[in-house]
Structures are given as C-alpha cells and as structure tokens.
Write a protein that holds these residues in place. Structure first.
Motif, PDB file in Angstrom:
ATOM      1  N   SER A  63      -1.454  -4.086  -1.226  1.00 32.52           N
ATOM      2  CA  SER A  63      -2.629  -4.680  -0.584  1.00 32.52           C
ATOM      3  C   SER A  63      -3.799  -4.708  -1.556  1.00 32.52           C
ATOM      4  O   SER A  63      -3.855  -3.927  -2.509  1.00 32.52           O
ATOM      5  N   GLY A  64      -4.749  -5.601  -1.290  1.00 25.99           N
ATOM      6  CA  GLY A  64      -5.930  -5.686  -2.133  1.00 25.99           C
ATOM      7  C   GLY A  64      -5.604  -6.291  -3.491  1.00 25.99           C
ATOM      8  O   GLY A  64      -4.679  -7.093  -3.635  1.00 25.99           O
ATOM      9  N   TRP A  90      -3.942  -5.525  -6.199  1.00 23.53           N
ATOM     10  CA  TRP A  90      -2.951  -4.577  -6.680  1.00 23.53           C
ATOM     11  C   TRP A  90      -2.392  -4.964  -8.052  1.00 23.53           C
ATOM     12  O   TRP A  90      -2.492  -6.110  -8.492  1.00 23.53           O
ATOM     13  N   ARG A 114       4.337  -1.940   0.042  1.00 21.06           N
ATOM     14  CA  ARG A 114       3.457  -2.942   0.628  1.00 21.06           C
ATOM     15  C   ARG A 114       2.181  -2.901  -0.208  1.00 21.06           C
ATOM     16  O   ARG A 114       1.426  -1.928  -0.165  1.00 21.06           O
ATOM     17  N   GLU A 161       5.027  -7.605   0.039  1.00 20.92           N
ATOM     18  CA  GLU A 161       6.048  -6.593   0.301  1.00 20.92           C
ATOM     19  C   GLU A 161       7.202  -6.805  -0.666  1.00 20.92           C
ATOM     20  O   GLU A 161       7.672  -7.940  -0.846  1.00 20.92           O
ATOM     21  N   ALA A 187       2.081  -5.740   8.486  1.00 22.56           N
ATOM     22  CA  ALA A 187       1.496  -6.216   7.237  1.00 22.56           C
ATOM     23  C   ALA A 187       0.518  -7.349   7.523  1.00 22.56           C
ATOM     24  O   ALA A 187       0.704  -8.131   8.454  1.00 22.56           O
ATOM     25  N   SER A 188      -0.525  -7.436   6.708  1.00 19.41           N
ATOM     26  CA  SER A 188      -1.429  -8.576   6.804  1.00 19.41           C
ATOM     27  C   SER A 188      -0.826  -9.748   6.040  1.00 19.41           C
ATOM     28  O   SER A 188       0.074  -9.568   5.207  1.00 19.41           O
ATOM     29  N   ASP A 222      -1.948 -11.371   3.667  1.00 18.89           N
ATOM     30  CA  ASP A 222      -2.235 -11.365   2.237  1.00 18.89           C
ATOM     31  C   ASP A 222      -1.462 -10.278   1.480  1.00 18.89           C
ATOM     32  O   ASP A 222      -1.493 -10.235   0.256  1.00 18.89           O
ATOM     33  N   ASP A 223      -0.765  -9.401   2.197  1.00 17.08           N
ATOM     34  CA  ASP A 223      -0.019  -8.323   1.537  1.00 17.08           C
ATOM     35  C   ASP A 223       1.230  -8.865   0.845  1.00 17.08           C
ATOM     36  O   ASP A 223       1.788  -9.891   1.252  1.00 17.08           O
ATOM     37  N   LYS A 232      -1.258  -9.058  -8.763  1.00 21.53           N
ATOM     38  CA  LYS A 232      -1.635 -10.129  -7.840  1.00 21.53           C
ATOM     39  C   LYS A 232      -2.297 -11.276  -8.593  1.00 21.53           C
ATOM     40  O   LYS A 232      -2.002 -12.446  -8.357  1.00 21.53           O
TER      41      LYS A 232
END
Length: 330
Positions: A29-30, A32, A27, A112, A106-107, A109-110, A83
C-alpha cells in the motif's frame, strides 16, 4: 512416452536445489518499494494492482508488471519492485521478516503479490542456466500453461486469510509448486514455439546443463554466424564433446540444426510477409540472396521464389486461376 516415464522437466525439477527458499504474500500500500540484491532468484505473481521492475543493470529495461503476471528473475539480477520509478525501496529481507497478512479488504490502489526467492550465493552454478531467458514474464490470464496456478494462488490466499497454525509453511510449499509450473510453462512454450515438431526432445536439450545455455542463444538468434568451436567454448567443453552431446539430444549435428531453424524462419517470412527475398536472406543469416537460395533449395527442394509462389497459389485457388488466365491473355 507413457505417463509413468519421467519427462525432461520432471528430471530437471527432481534435481533442483533451491537454497534459502522462502515465500510470502504481500499487500503493498502507499508508495511502496522492495529492493532485492543480486544473486537472488525472485518470483512475483501479481494478483491485484501493478508495479515496475527496475533492474540494477542498465542493459535491462524496466518492465511493467500487471495483475496475472508471473515474473521470474532467472539470472538472479539485482532489482527493485516499485510502484513508481522514483519510490524508495526497503530491503526484501525486512519485508520477508514480517509474517503478517492483512485480513481487511484490499483497496483498489493496493498491489497484492505472491513473492518467493532462493539464493545463488551457496551454489557453484545457477540451476536455471538451462535455456531460460534471464527474465521470465508470463501471465496466468493469457497463457494457458499457467491456468493451473490459479487454484494454488487462491488456496495460498485463503490459507493466509484463515491464519491457522502453519499457514506460512503452506504458503512456502504452494509457492514452490507455482514456481515449478512457471518454469515448466516457459520451457515448454520455448520448445514448441521454436521446434513444434519435437518439443520434448528440445525441452530435454534445453534442460541439459551443457547444451541448454547454448541452445537458448541459438534459438533466440539462429541468424548469427554460429560455429561449433564457438558453441563449445560457450559450453566450456571440447568441440567433439559438444557435438556428440548435441547430436545425442537433438538427433542432428549443431550446424544442421541451425540451418533447420533458419529455414523454418525463412519459410514463415516467405509465407506471411511481402519482404523481398534479399531482405529475408539477411534476416536469416545469409550474406547474399544466392547463398540463401542455394541453401533453401537444398533444404526444401524449391527456390524461395517457387516456395512463395506455390504457397500463395495453394491458399488462393481462385486467385491462382485468375493469374493463369491473365498469363494466357498476356
């Protein structure tokens, strides 16, 4: 072929050796980014979110990867999965060393992703150099061949969510099945798209270590000026050895097969487009309309103009009747 007989893809898969196979669920995030070195074959299956695959080679354009995509770097090209284009990327080895799978929701914006890889460093030759494109890019929401991957991916995620002992080993095994299914889907789609009349025969040739890499190039560009010596050099065998192997696998000499591919392409263009016959001649590899017409008549029994006229008339009987009446009036 009975169900108990091995098809060509089964034979290929049974011979596959995937050194250093490993897999993980991530997952991301940010801002990445993951960096994968060359000589690593990677598989990405994105289940949520999106990103970019940016290759080390300037000859390979970046591609957008979205939810449902299966992307395989079959040639082992070094790349970054990020990203955004300018994101920093951590080495894939560091990301793989973490066995943690987040349990919180998960948010939006993530991203997966199921990730798997094997290393080419230990191999004398890439086992995927068999008629696959350098980059496989399919989608299990669009391509029917991949629908069976959905329960496998769901099981992987549920296994990781439960966190029972051995879940990482189950992810590795299940991801291998997804890898095999993706490989199989691409080979079958290639063969049916280029020669729907004999897909299993074409798949067997595409998975052959000698003929496969050459056949992949021929199927991609039948209009090129192919010669048997050129094909043999690509396959690194003698001309006679290549011709014999090609004929045994595909039932035709190499250049006759090339001609069939050209004529099939020409037939589609004559039927589906309004391009001038002289333009179609160039698109299928002929230097002049006359040489194309001669070859087409030999293959089909009709000139290109006759073929186009008859196909259009057979599809529109009313229009054909009106045309005949107009010709009578004229």
């Amino acid at each position: 072929m009975t169900p108990l007989q091995n098809d060509p893809i089964t034979e290929l898969i049974s011979r596959l050796y995937l050194p250093g196979w490993c897999a993980a669920l991530w997952r991301l995030s940010g801002n990445w980014g993951i960096e994968v070195p060359e000589k690593t074959v990677s598989l990405y299956v994105v289940t949520q979110g999106s990103g970019w695959l940016v290759f080390d080679s300037p000859q390979m354009s970046p591609i957008r990867v979205i939810s449902g995509d299966h992307v395989m770097t079959a040639s082992g090209e070094g790349h970054r999965f990020v990203k955004q284009f300018n994101n920093q990327a951590e080495p894939v080895a560091e990301r793989l060393s973490s066995s943690f799978w987040p349990t919180a929701p998960a948010s939006q914006d993530d991203c997966e992703v199921v990730y798997a890889q094997f290393e080419l460093e230990q191999l004398a030759a890439n086992p995927l150099s068999i008629g696959l494109p350098n980059l496989v890019h399919l989608n299990h929401r669009r391509d029917a061949e991949l629908k069976s991957c959905l329960p496998l991916v769901d099981l992987m995620q549920q296994t990781a969510q439960d966190g029972e002992p051995g879940w990482q080993a189950m992810v590795r095994k299940l991801s291998e099945l997804v890898f095999i299914r993706t490989l199989s889907a691409q080979l079958r789609m290639n063969s049916s798209r280029n020669d729907g009349s004999a897909p299993l025969r074409v798949v067997k040739a595409m998975t052959d270590t000698v003929v496969g890499p050459v056949l992949n190039q021929v199927l991609a560009s039948p209009e090129s000026q192919w010669t048997v010596p050129q094909m043999a050099r690509m396959a690194r065998v003698s001309k006679s050895a290549f011709s014999d192997r090609f004929r045994n696998l595909l039932g035709q000499p190499p250049l006759q097969y090339v001609t069939d591919l050209r004529m099939q392409k020409a037939s589609r263009l004559l039927h589906e487009s309004n391009l001038e016959i002289s333009n179609i001649a160039v698109l299928v590899g002929y230097e002049s309309p006359s040489s194309f017409s001669t070859a087409f008549r030999r293959w089909n029994g009709q000139s290109p103009a006759e073929f186009r006229r008859h196909r259009k008339a057979s599809e529109s009987p009313i229009a054909a009747t009106l045309n005949r009446e107009a010709m009578k009036v004229g």
